[in-house]
Design an enzyme around this catalytic site. Structure first.
Site, mmCIF file in Angstrom:
data_model
loop_
_atom_site.group_PDB
_atom_site.id
_atom_site.type_symbol
_atom_site.label_atom_id
_atom_site.label_comp_id
_atom_site.label_asym_id
_atom_site.label_seq_id
_atom_site.Cartn_x
_atom_site.Cartn_y
_atom_site.Cartn_z
ATOM 1 N N GLU A 1 -4.886 -8.037 13.090
ATOM 2 C CA GLU A 1 -3.683 -8.709 12.614
ATOM 3 C C GLU A 1 -2.794 -9.212 13.749
ATOM 4 O OE1 GLU A 1 -2.937 -6.596 8.257
ATOM 5 O OE2 GLU A 1 -1.822 -5.861 9.996
ATOM 6 N N THR B 1 0.834 -1.211 0.000
ATOM 7 C CA THR B 1 0.000 0.000 0.000
ATOM 8 C C THR B 1 0.861 1.250 0.000
ATOM 9 O OG1 THR B 1 -1.773 -1.164 1.165
ATOM 10 C CG2 THR B 1 -1.819 1.251 1.220
ATOM 11 N N ASP C 1 -2.853 -2.202 -5.802
ATOM 12 C CA ASP C 1 -2.334 -2.759 -4.555
ATOM 13 C C ASP C 1 -2.899 -4.165 -4.370
ATOM 14 O OD1 ASP C 1 -1.751 -3.384 -1.920
ATOM 15 O OD2 ASP C 1 -3.018 -1.833 -1.053
#
Length: 204
Positions: A145, A14, A78
């Protein structure tokens, strides 16, 4: 023109997409993660949600590819549709987190989609070590995450390398993010840009 940025979770896709979009004036198409209805559940229970998540991504990225192909603009993307089918879904299947029945269904759908689109003009692959990936993931601080398993990241890295080894080298640029810190070093970013310019000049 279609430029794509590929790489593992936390490799800097990104960031590089944004920087190259600003540098060249290309239209950026980013991977949507903030509004994904499956991602948080997936990281909590991968086996339960793996097929749902991969179908969601496949659907979204196929729509992106169709839009890119029909556009007259230069677009930098991306993450690509190939990574879902060549990296993430096979890795989940190999880890026992996606059933063979679901994986075959997914693969058949992907093959049908690929018969309708063409590959990017240039694929930029961000190669990264596991420690570098973990550091970047922790740095950006996305709560969902936090539970990513090291063996999961390692399996993805291995599959990325297998995929890239067989990719069309004339349409591929590999960037080692352990040594080229393009986000923090203007000199390293200039090196990446120089390599992209050289490759694009060879393509067109």
């Amino acid at each position: 023109m279609h430029i794509a940025v590929a790489g593992n979770i936390g490799s800097g896709k990104t960031t590089l997409t944004r920087m190259l979009s600003q540098h060249y004036g290309w239209k950026a198409k980013y991977e949507s993660v903030e509004f994904n209805p499956y991602l948080a559940d997936f990281y909590k229970d991968m086996e339960r949600w793996s097929f749902n998540l991969q179908i969601y991504f496949l659907n979204k990225r196929f729509k992106d590819v169709v839009e890119i192909v029909s556009s007259k603009e230069c677009i930098i993307q991306d993450r690509t549709i190939y990574e879902d089918a060549k990296i993430f879904a096979p890795n989940l299947h190999a880890m026992g987190l996606m059933s063979t029945r679901d994986f075959k269904n997914y693969a058949d759908l992907f093959d049908l989609m690929m018969s309708l689109v063409r590959q990017p003009d240039l694929m930029i692959y961000l190669r990264s070590s596991i420690p570098n990936l973990v550091a970047n993931i922790q740095k950006r601080g996305r709560e969902y995450e936090n539970s990513i398993r090291i063996d999961y990241l390692k399996g993805l890295n291995e599959r990325y390398e297998e995929w890239i080894a067989g990719y069309d080298k004339d349409r591929l640029l590999v960037v080692d993010t352990d040594t080229l810190r393009f986000e923090s070093s203007p000199k390293d970013f200039e090196t990446v840009v120089d390599r992209i310019d050289a490759r694009l000049n060879g393509l067109f």
